[in-house]
Design a protein around this motif. Structure first.
Motif, mmCIF file in Angstrom:
data_model
loop_
_atom_site.group_PDB
_atom_site.id
_atom_site.type_symbol
_atom_site.label_atom_id
_atom_site.label_comp_id
_atom_site.label_asym_id
_atom_site.label_seq_id
_atom_site.Cartn_x
_atom_site.Cartn_y
_atom_site.Cartn_z
ATOM 1 N N TYR A 39 3.541 -5.396 -10.806
ATOM 2 C CA TYR A 39 4.660 -5.374 -9.868
ATOM 3 C C TYR A 39 4.438 -4.488 -8.652
ATOM 4 C CZ TYR A 39 6.884 -7.367 -13.947
ATOM 5 O OH TYR A 39 7.186 -8.170 -15.008
ATOM 6 N N VAL A 40 3.366 -3.734 -8.635
ATOM 7 C CA VAL A 40 3.142 -2.741 -7.586
ATOM 8 C C VAL A 40 2.755 -3.420 -6.275
ATOM 9 C CG1 VAL A 40 1.678 -0.806 -6.887
ATOM 10 C CG2 VAL A 40 2.500 -0.954 -9.222
ATOM 11 N N ALA A 41 3.413 -3.011 -5.202
ATOM 12 C CA ALA A 41 3.123 -3.544 -3.876
ATOM 13 C C ALA A 41 1.830 -2.941 -3.337
ATOM 14 C CB ALA A 41 4.287 -3.225 -2.930
ATOM 15 N N PRO A 42 1.137 -3.659 -2.454
ATOM 16 C CA PRO A 42 -0.123 -3.165 -1.905
ATOM 17 C C PRO A 42 -0.001 -1.787 -1.238
ATOM 18 C CG PRO A 42 0.258 -5.426 -1.220
ATOM 19 C CD PRO A 42 1.488 -4.981 -1.939
ATOM 20 N N GLY A 47 -0.888 4.314 -1.146
ATOM 21 C CA GLY A 47 -0.353 5.669 -1.192
ATOM 22 C C GLY A 47 0.578 6.064 -0.065
ATOM 23 N N LYS A 48 1.128 5.087 0.652
ATOM 24 C CA LYS A 48 2.084 5.392 1.723
ATOM 25 C C LYS A 48 3.069 4.227 1.814
ATOM 26 C CE LYS A 48 2.266 7.167 6.394
ATOM 27 N NZ LYS A 48 1.533 7.456 7.612
ATOM 28 N N ASN A 83 -6.665 -7.683 -7.013
ATOM 29 C CA ASN A 83 -6.070 -8.972 -6.667
ATOM 30 C C ASN A 83 -4.792 -8.805 -5.850
ATOM 31 O OD1 ASN A 83 -8.117 -10.479 -7.820
ATOM 32 N ND2 ASN A 83 -7.114 -10.575 -9.811
ATOM 33 N N ILE A 84 -4.001 -7.793 -6.170
ATOM 34 C CA ILE A 84 -2.796 -7.520 -5.371
ATOM 35 C C ILE A 84 -3.188 -7.241 -3.925
ATOM 36 C CG2 ILE A 84 -0.984 -5.785 -4.971
ATOM 37 C CD1 ILE A 84 -0.746 -5.626 -8.082
ATOM 38 N N MET A 85 -4.274 -6.518 -3.749
ATOM 39 C CA MET A 85 -4.706 -6.135 -2.401
ATOM 40 C C MET A 85 -5.362 -7.282 -1.630
ATOM 41 S SD MET A 85 -3.745 -3.017 -2.015
ATOM 42 C CE MET A 85 -4.649 -2.352 -0.630
ATOM 43 N N HIS A 86 -6.047 -8.209 -2.349
ATOM 44 C CA HIS A 86 -6.896 -9.160 -1.627
ATOM 45 C C HIS A 86 -6.765 -10.632 -1.999
ATOM 46 C CE1 HIS A 86 -8.880 -5.668 0.033
ATOM 47 N NE2 HIS A 86 -9.082 -5.210 -1.184
ATOM 48 N N ASN A 114 1.545 -7.504 4.664
ATOM 49 C CA ASN A 114 1.868 -6.719 5.849
ATOM 50 C C ASN A 114 3.353 -6.343 5.803
ATOM 51 O OD1 ASN A 114 2.582 -5.806 8.418
ATOM 52 N ND2 ASN A 114 1.107 -7.150 9.434
ATOM 53 N N VAL A 115 3.620 -5.065 5.598
ATOM 54 C CA VAL A 115 4.998 -4.577 5.445
ATOM 55 C C VAL A 115 5.842 -4.924 6.672
ATOM 56 C CG1 VAL A 115 6.410 -2.512 5.116
ATOM 57 C CG2 VAL A 115 4.243 -2.730 3.938
ATOM 58 N N GLU A 116 5.231 -4.891 7.845
ATOM 59 C CA GLU A 116 5.952 -5.193 9.087
ATOM 60 C C GLU A 116 6.429 -6.650 9.122
ATOM 61 O OE1 GLU A 116 6.482 -2.786 11.454
ATOM 62 O OE2 GLU A 116 5.484 -1.380 10.094
ATOM 63 N N LYS A 117 5.705 -7.536 8.454
ATOM 64 C CA LYS A 117 6.041 -8.956 8.456
ATOM 65 C C LYS A 117 6.850 -9.374 7.224
ATOM 66 C CE LYS A 117 1.946 -10.440 11.026
ATOM 67 N NZ LYS A 117 0.725 -11.261 10.939
ATOM 68 N N ARG A 118 6.903 -8.518 6.196
ATOM 69 C CA ARG A 118 7.593 -8.858 4.951
ATOM 70 C C ARG A 118 9.092 -8.986 5.200
ATOM 71 N NH1 ARG A 118 6.292 -4.734 0.698
ATOM 72 N NH2 ARG A 118 4.230 -5.618 1.020
ATOM 73 N N ILE A 119 9.703 -9.957 4.567
ATOM 74 C CA ILE A 119 11.142 -10.168 4.697
ATOM 75 C C ILE A 119 11.893 -8.961 4.115
ATOM 76 C CG2 ILE A 119 11.377 -11.378 2.472
ATOM 77 C CD1 ILE A 119 13.326 -13.324 3.930
ATOM 78 N N THR A 120 13.018 -8.624 4.699
ATOM 79 C CA THR A 120 13.839 -7.528 4.166
ATOM 80 C C THR A 120 14.698 -8.057 3.025
ATOM 81 O OG1 THR A 120 15.714 -7.965 5.621
ATOM 82 C CG2 THR A 120 13.993 -6.461 6.465
#
Length: 169
Positions: A39-42, A47-48, A83-86, A114-120
């Motif tokens: 479940y962990v996001a990239p 770490g940020k 796999n989560i990352m790539h 991309n957090v900036e593009k991810r839906i809220t």
């Protein structure tokens, strides 16, 4: 699931590592890398991160509810994280044939690296998937079977014990 009936309530309960996030106002990010690997996001792995990681995790949960297995798998936590990352987000045509395009579209937006593009979260709730009555065609029995197999309680217990041990020392 609350019980074994077909209309059983699903409950989200893995919030043992959650915390209140006040960084929206200050612009600060959380840095502790914790969570159940699937479940962990990239950005958590990097770490940020901020509250956007919750949309990713909810996307994983929706994915599992619709097909019975997680979007990014692996034989070890290291491979799952890689796999989560790539890895490319895939919808196997055989498994996803009965699932609406709206559902797949929403998942792509929730599982955007991309957090900036991810839906809220607010925009996700306004998505067509939640606005329209769906008649998804999938094998509920097969999905429930996969979800039961996927839970892997022993692995979760082992990971929890590792986290507790690391926290104590």
């Amino acid at each position: 699931m609350a019980d074994s009936s077909e209309k059983s309530e699903a409950k989200l309960i893995d919030f043992g590592l959650s915390k209140r996030y006040a960084g929206q106002e200050t612009g600060s990010k959380m840095t502790t890398v914790v969570g159940t690997p699937y479940y962990v996001a990239p950005e958590v792995l990097s770490g940020k991160y901020g509250r956007e990681c919750d949309v990713w995790s909810l996307g994983v949960i929706l994915y599992v509810f619709l097909c019975g297995y997680p979007p990014f798998e692996g034989d070890s936590n290291t491979l799952i994280c890689k796999n989560i990352m790539h890895a490319e987000l895939k919808f196997d045509p055989k498994e996803w044939a009965g699932v609406s395009q709206e559902a797949k579209e929403l998942l792509k937006m929730m599982l955007e690296r991309n957090v900036e593009k991810r839906i809220t979260a607010v925009d996700a709730l306004s998505h067509a998937f939640f606005k329209k009555k769906h008649n998804e065609q999938f094998d509920k029995g097969k999905i429930l079977k996969r979800m039961r197999e996927y839970r892997a309680p022993l692995q979760l217990q082992q990971e929890t014990l590792k986290l507790i041990a690391q926290t104590l020392y």
